[in-house]
Design a protein around this motif. Sequence first.
Motif, short mmCIF file in Angstrom:
data_model
loop_
_atom_site.label_atom_id
_atom_site.label_comp_id
_atom_site.label_asym_id
_atom_site.label_seq_id
_atom_site.Cartn_x
_atom_site.Cartn_y
_atom_site.Cartn_z
N ALA A 18 0.84 -1.21 0.00
CA ALA A 18 0.00 0.00 0.00
C ALA A 18 0.87 1.25 0.00
O ALA A 18 0.56 2.22 -0.69
CB ALA A 18 -0.93 0.00 1.21
N LEU A 21 2.22 1.75 -3.54
CA LEU A 21 1.13 2.15 -4.43
C LEU A 21 0.71 3.60 -4.19
O LEU A 21 0.61 4.39 -5.13
CB LEU A 21 -0.06 1.21 -4.22
N LEU A 22 0.47 3.94 -2.93
CA LEU A 22 -0.01 5.28 -2.62
C LEU A 22 1.05 6.34 -2.89
O LEU A 22 0.74 7.43 -3.39
CB LEU A 22 -0.51 5.35 -1.18
N ASP A 25 1.18 7.28 -6.32
CA ASP A 25 0.03 8.11 -6.69
C ASP A 25 0.06 9.49 -6.02
O ASP A 25 -0.93 10.22 -6.06
CB ASP A 25 -1.27 7.39 -6.30
N LYS A 106 -9.64 -3.16 -0.18
CA LYS A 106 -8.20 -3.18 -0.46
C LYS A 106 -7.88 -3.34 -1.95
O LYS A 106 -6.98 -2.67 -2.45
CB LYS A 106 -7.51 -4.25 0.37
N SER A 108 -9.40 -2.11 -4.34
CA SER A 108 -9.70 -0.84 -5.01
C SER A 108 -8.81 0.29 -4.53
O SER A 108 -8.95 1.43 -5.00
CB SER A 108 -11.16 -0.46 -4.76
N LEU A 109 -7.92 0.01 -3.60
CA LEU A 109 -7.08 1.06 -3.02
C LEU A 109 -6.18 1.71 -4.07
O LEU A 109 -5.47 1.03 -4.79
CB LEU A 109 -6.22 0.48 -1.90
N SER A 110 -6.26 3.03 -4.14
CA SER A 110 -5.39 3.81 -5.02
C SER A 110 -5.45 5.26 -4.58
O SER A 110 -6.38 5.67 -3.87
CB SER A 110 -5.84 3.70 -6.49
N GLY A 111 -4.49 6.01 -5.00
CA GLY A 111 -4.53 7.44 -4.72
C GLY A 111 -5.74 8.10 -5.35
O GLY A 111 -6.36 8.97 -4.75
N ARG A 112 -6.10 7.65 -6.52
CA ARG A 112 -7.27 8.21 -7.22
C ARG A 112 -8.55 7.92 -6.43
O ARG A 112 -9.40 8.80 -6.28
CB ARG A 112 -7.37 7.62 -8.61
N ALA A 113 -8.72 6.69 -5.92
CA ALA A 113 -9.91 6.35 -5.14
C ALA A 113 -9.97 7.18 -3.86
O ALA A 113 -11.04 7.67 -3.48
CB ALA A 113 -9.91 4.86 -4.81
#
Length: 123
Positions: A18, A21-22, A25, A106, A108-113
Amino acid sequence: MPVRCLIVDDSDHFKEAARLLLEADGIAVVGVASTTAEALRSLRELRPDLVLVDIDLGEENGFDLVPRLRAETGECPPRIILISTYDEQDYAEMIASSPALAFLSKPSLSGRAIDEILRRADA
């Protein structure tokens, strides 16, 4: 200025994935915690803008942690998003009654979300 995020999850593998990924983003992961005690200590020390809290923290419970995080910070609490590998419908009533801002699966976890959740909350 990027959102400053604390991740609370009992899986070291997830926390690292995470974080990568974050940060890719544009979200600054300023800390991670595995337990309620670590989360409260990190909250006091780091003062993040956002806390991602896993619903299942092993022997502990993310639903119990959310009000403690809010109480710890008084008038200016961070935004809190519940996360889980479980489907939102599995916890729909508990999520609805939680003071958390939202739920995010989890996968769907992204900076965009996260940005979308924060934008909706500000609207």
